[in-house]
Design a protein around this motif. Structure first.
Motif, short mmCIF file in Angstrom:
data_model
loop_
_atom_site.label_atom_id
_atom_site.label_comp_id
_atom_site.label_asym_id
_atom_site.label_seq_id
_atom_site.Cartn_x
_atom_site.Cartn_y
_atom_site.Cartn_z
N THR A 224 89.52 -4.97 34.69
CA THR A 224 89.96 -3.62 34.72
C THR A 224 91.00 -3.88 36.13
OG1 THR A 224 88.01 -3.45 36.55
CG2 THR A 224 87.88 -1.73 34.72
N THR A 225 91.41 -2.94 37.23
CA THR A 225 92.34 -3.01 38.38
C THR A 225 92.21 -1.84 38.72
OG1 THR A 225 94.84 -1.71 37.45
CG2 THR A 225 94.25 -4.22 36.54
N PRO A 226 92.66 -2.21 40.15
CA PRO A 226 92.28 -1.07 41.65
C PRO A 226 93.30 0.16 40.22
CG PRO A 226 92.78 -3.44 42.22
CD PRO A 226 92.90 -3.85 41.12
N LYS A 227 93.45 -0.07 40.29
CA LYS A 227 93.96 1.74 39.38
C LYS A 227 93.42 1.87 38.71
CE LYS A 227 99.60 -0.04 39.58
NZ LYS A 227 100.36 -0.39 39.15
N ALA A 232 86.96 3.77 45.97
CA ALA A 232 86.87 1.89 46.53
C ALA A 232 86.20 2.42 47.65
CB ALA A 232 87.58 1.00 46.27
N VAL A 233 85.24 1.59 47.06
CA VAL A 233 83.84 1.49 48.68
C VAL A 233 84.12 0.36 48.71
CG1 VAL A 233 81.34 2.25 49.84
CG2 VAL A 233 82.93 3.46 48.48
N LYS A 247 93.52 -3.48 50.75
CA LYS A 247 94.58 -3.73 50.76
C LYS A 247 94.96 -5.15 50.01
CE LYS A 247 99.43 -3.24 53.44
NZ LYS A 247 99.43 -4.06 54.82
N MET A 248 94.27 -6.09 50.04
CA MET A 248 94.33 -7.73 49.70
C MET A 248 94.15 -7.19 48.25
SD MET A 248 92.25 -9.67 52.66
CE MET A 248 92.46 -11.01 52.07
N LEU A 249 93.58 -6.92 47.39
CA LEU A 249 92.41 -6.79 46.27
C LEU A 249 93.85 -5.25 45.33
CD1 LEU A 249 88.47 -6.16 46.64
CD2 LEU A 249 90.23 -7.86 45.95
N GLY A 250 94.20 -4.84 46.58
CA GLY A 250 95.51 -4.09 45.45
C GLY A 250 95.06 -2.20 45.47
N PHE A 251 94.37 -2.28 46.30
CA PHE A 251 93.66 -0.69 46.33
C PHE A 251 94.08 -0.01 47.21
CE2 PHE A 251 89.50 -1.99 44.37
CZ PHE A 251 89.42 -1.66 43.60
N ARG A 252 94.86 1.42 47.03
CA ARG A 252 94.84 1.90 47.70
C ARG A 252 94.32 2.59 49.28
NH1 ARG A 252 95.87 4.46 43.29
NH2 ARG A 252 94.68 6.58 44.04
N ARG A 289 85.85 7.57 38.02
CA ARG A 289 85.11 6.11 38.74
C ARG A 289 84.76 5.73 39.96
NH1 ARG A 289 87.50 1.90 33.69
NH2 ARG A 289 85.78 0.46 33.77
N ILE A 290 84.33 4.92 40.26
CA ILE A 290 84.19 4.06 41.35
C ILE A 290 83.86 2.91 41.51
CG2 ILE A 290 82.42 4.28 43.79
CD1 ILE A 290 81.84 6.95 42.67
N PHE A 291 84.73 2.11 42.18
CA PHE A 291 83.88 0.44 42.44
C PHE A 291 84.00 0.71 44.01
CE2 PHE A 291 85.66 -3.81 44.20
CZ PHE A 291 85.34 -4.23 42.09
N VAL A 292 82.41 -0.78 44.27
CA VAL A 292 81.90 -0.53 44.87
C VAL A 292 81.62 -1.99 45.27
CG1 VAL A 292 79.41 -0.72 46.34
CG2 VAL A 292 80.10 1.16 45.01
N THR A 293 82.09 -3.03 46.39
CA THR A 293 81.22 -3.87 46.74
C THR A 293 81.03 -4.60 47.63
OG1 THR A 293 83.26 -4.30 45.79
CG2 THR A 293 82.10 -6.60 46.80
#
Length: 351
Positions: A224-227, A232-233, A247-252, A289-293
């Motif tokens: 996947t990519t941020p798109k 994202a959390v 921003k560094m990873l490409g998320f808005r 879809r949710i991205f969490v780190t």
């Protein structure tokens, strides 16, 4: 699949504004709020600690799904930097308070601010192996910061509980991964009241190296990519770090906005990324879809790829049965520094 069966949050009602802390220490309130992006933080009441916060978060999670039988809970893990006892598990207190079966495994976790997400991973493994039906992972803290230290401006109180199950989940956890090294950017020795930190090392090689490391590994694993994500959390020790790493990873900016609660909450340490995820689930719709780190000093990050299911808007799950994160942040009671210090045990009456 293994996923989130329910979730709940607890945030104390008391707050102190960052400019009030700055006033006491003769610092520039404008410089601090601008630098951190944090304007106020939560403060525990005199009778609140990590255990009471964890119990309230767990009870909130159970209220959202009436059919949960405490007898079906086979594991409880509580991640925190501020367990009430050095030797006496908080997890057992939570289990007793929610009337869980004694036939369960329970433990306290400690990995700075990512101990709660480590608990989620443990519950996932136990559920997927068939050893348990449901497990509860909690991240809760009454975070410590020495008087006048930079940590005092953000160290807050709160927690989130996630019930992990294998069937009828409100969100599938598609996959998880971790990135861990021995990077001591933050520590507290046995017997010390307050943690110490490595200053500039907290950003790099601490936070940014590990969050990016786990995130990039997840992108590779998931293809996947941020798109590909709606939200994202990231762990939020302040407002600047998660905005920068996103921003560094490409998320808005719009992707992280729903879960970025630190400006009005502060850094709840083990609860930080989990409360951010809860705030996102409060508004998420089926199929999103949710991205969490997460991130924990010492140091490591856990990443999760999550897809919300139709059950989040079904009759079996009632989001309104427990307060949303937005509601918990409303109607605060503000303290001056003296009352804040009393609440935090920084000053104690001599008898």
């Amino acid at each position: 699949m293994v996923g989130i069966y329910s979730y709940g949050v607890y945030i104390p009602r008391y707050r102190i504004k960052v400019p009030e802390i700055a006033r006491v220490w003769g610092a520039s309130a404008d410089d601090i709020t601008r630098g951190l992006g944090v304007y106020e933080k939560s403060v525990p009441d005199l009778d609140e600690d990590t255990a009471t916060i964890a119990v309230e978060a767990a009870r909130a999670a159970l209220r959202r799904r009436d059919e949960i039988d405490p007898e079906d809970i086979g594991a409880i893990y509580v991640g925190s930097e501020s367990h009430p006892y050095a030797v006496k598990p908080t997890a057992c207190t939570v289990g007793e308070a929610i009337e869980a079966t004694p036939n369960m495994t329970a433990a306290d976790y400690e990995f700075a601010c990512k101990a709660g997400t480590a608990g989620i991973q443990t519950c996932m493994g136990l559920v997927k192996s068939g050893m348990i039906q449901l497990g509860i992972a909690i991240g809760a803290d009454v975070a410590q910061g020495a008087p006048g230290d930079a940590l005092e401006y953000t160290a807050a109180a709160g927690g989130a509980a996630f019930v992990i199950g294998g069937e009828d989940v409100i969100a599938d956890i598609n996959r998880t991964c971790s990135f861990t090294t021995d990077t001591p950017d933050f520590w507290r020795r046995e017997g010390q009241n307050y943690p110490r930190h490595g200053g500039r090392f907290t950003g790099d090689p601490g936070y940014f190296k590990h969050v990016q490391g786990a995130a990039m590994l997840m992108f590779e694993m998931a293809g996947t990519t941020p798109k590909d994500y709606d939200y994202a959390v990231f762990h939020q020790p302040n407002a600047k770090f998660p905005q920068r790493v996103a921003k560094m990873l490409g998320f808005r900016e719009e992707q992280i906005e729903p879960g970025l609660v630190v400006p009005r909450l502060g850094n709840t340490y083990s609860g930080a990324s989990m409360i951010g995820l809860a705030a996102t689930l409060d508004v998420a719709k089926p199929g999103e879809r949710i991205f969490v780190t997460s991130f924990g000093s010492g140091a490591g990050s856990d990443a999760f790829d999550i897809t919300v299911t139709d059950l989040i808007e079904s009759e079996v799950f009632d989001r309104t049965a427990a307060p949303s994160v937005k509601r918990l942040l409303e109607n605060p009671v503000y303290l001056d520094y003296a009352l804040y210090a009393k609440h935090k045990g920084k000053i104690v009456m001599q008898r």
